[in-house]
Design a protein around this motif. Structure first.
Motif, PDB file in Angstrom:
ATOM      1  N   CYS A  45       0.817  -1.303  -0.119  1.00 61.58           N
ATOM      2  CA  CYS A  45      -0.002  -0.099  -0.089  1.00 61.58           C
ATOM      3  C   CYS A  45       0.933   1.155   0.102  1.00 61.58           C
ATOM      4  O   CYS A  45       0.487   2.198  -0.785  1.00 61.58           O
ATOM      5  N   TYR A  83     -15.594   2.657  -2.724  1.00 61.14           N
ATOM      6  CA  TYR A  83     -14.681   2.255  -1.867  1.00 61.14           C
ATOM      7  C   TYR A  83     -13.860   3.263  -1.195  1.00 61.14           C
ATOM      8  O   TYR A  83     -13.831   4.540  -1.902  1.00 61.14           O
ATOM      9  N   GLU A 142      -8.720   1.601   0.137  1.00 64.45           N
ATOM     10  CA  GLU A 142      -9.176   0.496  -0.243  1.00 64.45           C
ATOM     11  C   GLU A 142      -8.980   0.303  -1.891  1.00 64.45           C
ATOM     12  O   GLU A 142      -8.522  -0.559  -2.528  1.00 64.45           O
ATOM     13  N   GLN A 143      -9.242   1.513  -2.769  1.00 65.33           N
ATOM     14  CA  GLN A 143      -9.093   1.874  -4.045  1.00 65.33           C
ATOM     15  C   GLN A 143      -7.370   1.751  -4.320  1.00 65.33           C
ATOM     16  O   GLN A 143      -7.191   1.060  -5.175  1.00 65.33           O
ATOM     17  N   LEU A 186      -7.342  -6.315   1.537  1.00 61.81           N
ATOM     18  CA  LEU A 186      -7.356  -4.972   1.958  1.00 61.81           C
ATOM     19  C   LEU A 186      -7.035  -4.858   3.218  1.00 61.81           C
ATOM     20  O   LEU A 186      -7.187  -5.594   4.071  1.00 61.81           O
ATOM     21  N   ASP A 191      -7.317  -3.648   7.183  1.00 60.28           N
ATOM     22  CA  ASP A 191      -7.904  -3.331   8.503  1.00 60.28           C
ATOM     23  C   ASP A 191      -6.925  -2.694   9.656  1.00 60.28           C
ATOM     24  O   ASP A 191      -6.345  -3.516  10.118  1.00 60.28           O
TER      25      ASP A 191
END
Length: 285
Positions: free
Chosen positions: A19, A46, A50-51, A89, A91
């Motif tokens: 990320c 989103y 997330e994107q 994704l 969290d």
């Protein structure tokens, strides 16, 4: 048990690094930024992070959702293809991964009761009259005027940016304090604002199938490199996608209302014809 936990932690950290690396690259050049906006235009519901993760792993996917949405009999009633890999994704709160799956990695069940996801992706009507009607509704709602749908999109993006950028004032101040630009803070902020507007307009035009050629002529896209670094890239990204979401949700709502009105009008016409279609009635006459 401990080794399994360590493995999960290593996996999480690896995706967290993915990320960060992807985020850092987004504003490295104009082409990379536009490429991200292309993916983002389809994933506007989103959040930004997330994107970024979807872009890093499956940039070309048309739509994605979680396992339950795809497989539940009360939802899409589909199943995942063999050897399908989920899109991980982050969290951040629990330091764990959760997954969504690309539409392209699902298929209908043999019983024929699966739903076709293509039918649930909204699109603009093809007829010029319908588009003109939707354009007029959007102009009326936003108290603006435009002869073209592309012009309306740009106007909606400007209006949405005026509303959304208030949420990013403190983040801009923080980001600006970490760079040493040649321009004044006022000039950098103006570039930031115009980039957000142009990016939101571009995403909205892509999602609706509108012409993007005029939007792409905006020289502000060449200034995306002003915002290199994870903090400023995240700031521009979050501001752009949240602005585009406002625009696209409004267009989606207007399109759906238009289609409901057309269906209702058609049902009324059928009832007036005594339950016959127009062609049946002509043959009768």
């Amino acid at each position: 048990m401990q080794s399994a936990y360590e493995s999960m932690q290593v996996k999480y950290e690896r995706h967290e690094q993915l990320c960060d690396d992807t985020l850092l690259s987004l504003t490295s050049n104009k082409e990379k930024w536009l490429d991200f906006l292309n993916t983002s235009s389809r994933m506007y519901k989103y959040n930004f992070e997330e994107q970024v993760m979807i872009y890093a792993q499956r940039p070309d996917c048309k739509a994605c959702a979680d396992f339950k949405f795809w497989t539940s009999p009360t939802k899409m009633n589909r199943h995942l293809k063999r050897r399908t890999r989920g899109i991980a994704l982050l969290d951040r709160d629990s330091q764990k991964l959760y997954y969504v799956y690309a539409m392209e990695d699902t298929e209908g069940r043999p019983n024929g009761k699966s739903k076709d996801p293509e039918n649930y992706i909204w699109t603009l009507p093809e007829s010029e009259d319908a588009r003109n009607s939707i354009n007029a509704s959007l102009c009326n709602l936003n108290r603006t005027t435009s002869d073209s749908f592309e012009g309306t999109i740009s106007a909606l993006a400007r209006n949405a940016a005026e509303y959304k950028l208030c949420d990013f004032t403190s983040e801009f101040e923080k980001g600006y304090s970490h760079i040493q630009p040649k321009e004044s803070k006022r000039e950098v902020y103006e570039n930031f604002k115009q980039l957000v507007i142009a990016s939101a307009a571009y995403m909205s035009a892509l999602r609706t199938g509108a012409d993007t050629s005029e939007i792409l002529k905006n020289p502000v896209f060449d200034k995306v490199t002003y915002f290199e670094g994870t903090e400023f890239a995240a700031l521009v990204g979050e501001a752009s996608v949240s602005t585009a979401e406002v625009v696209l949700r409004q267009i989606e709502k207007t399109v759906n209302e238009y289609k409901r009105h057309e269906r209702s009008a058609e049902n009324d016409r059928v009832q007036l014809l005594g339950g016959r279609s127009k062609s049946d009635n002509r043959e009768l006459n």
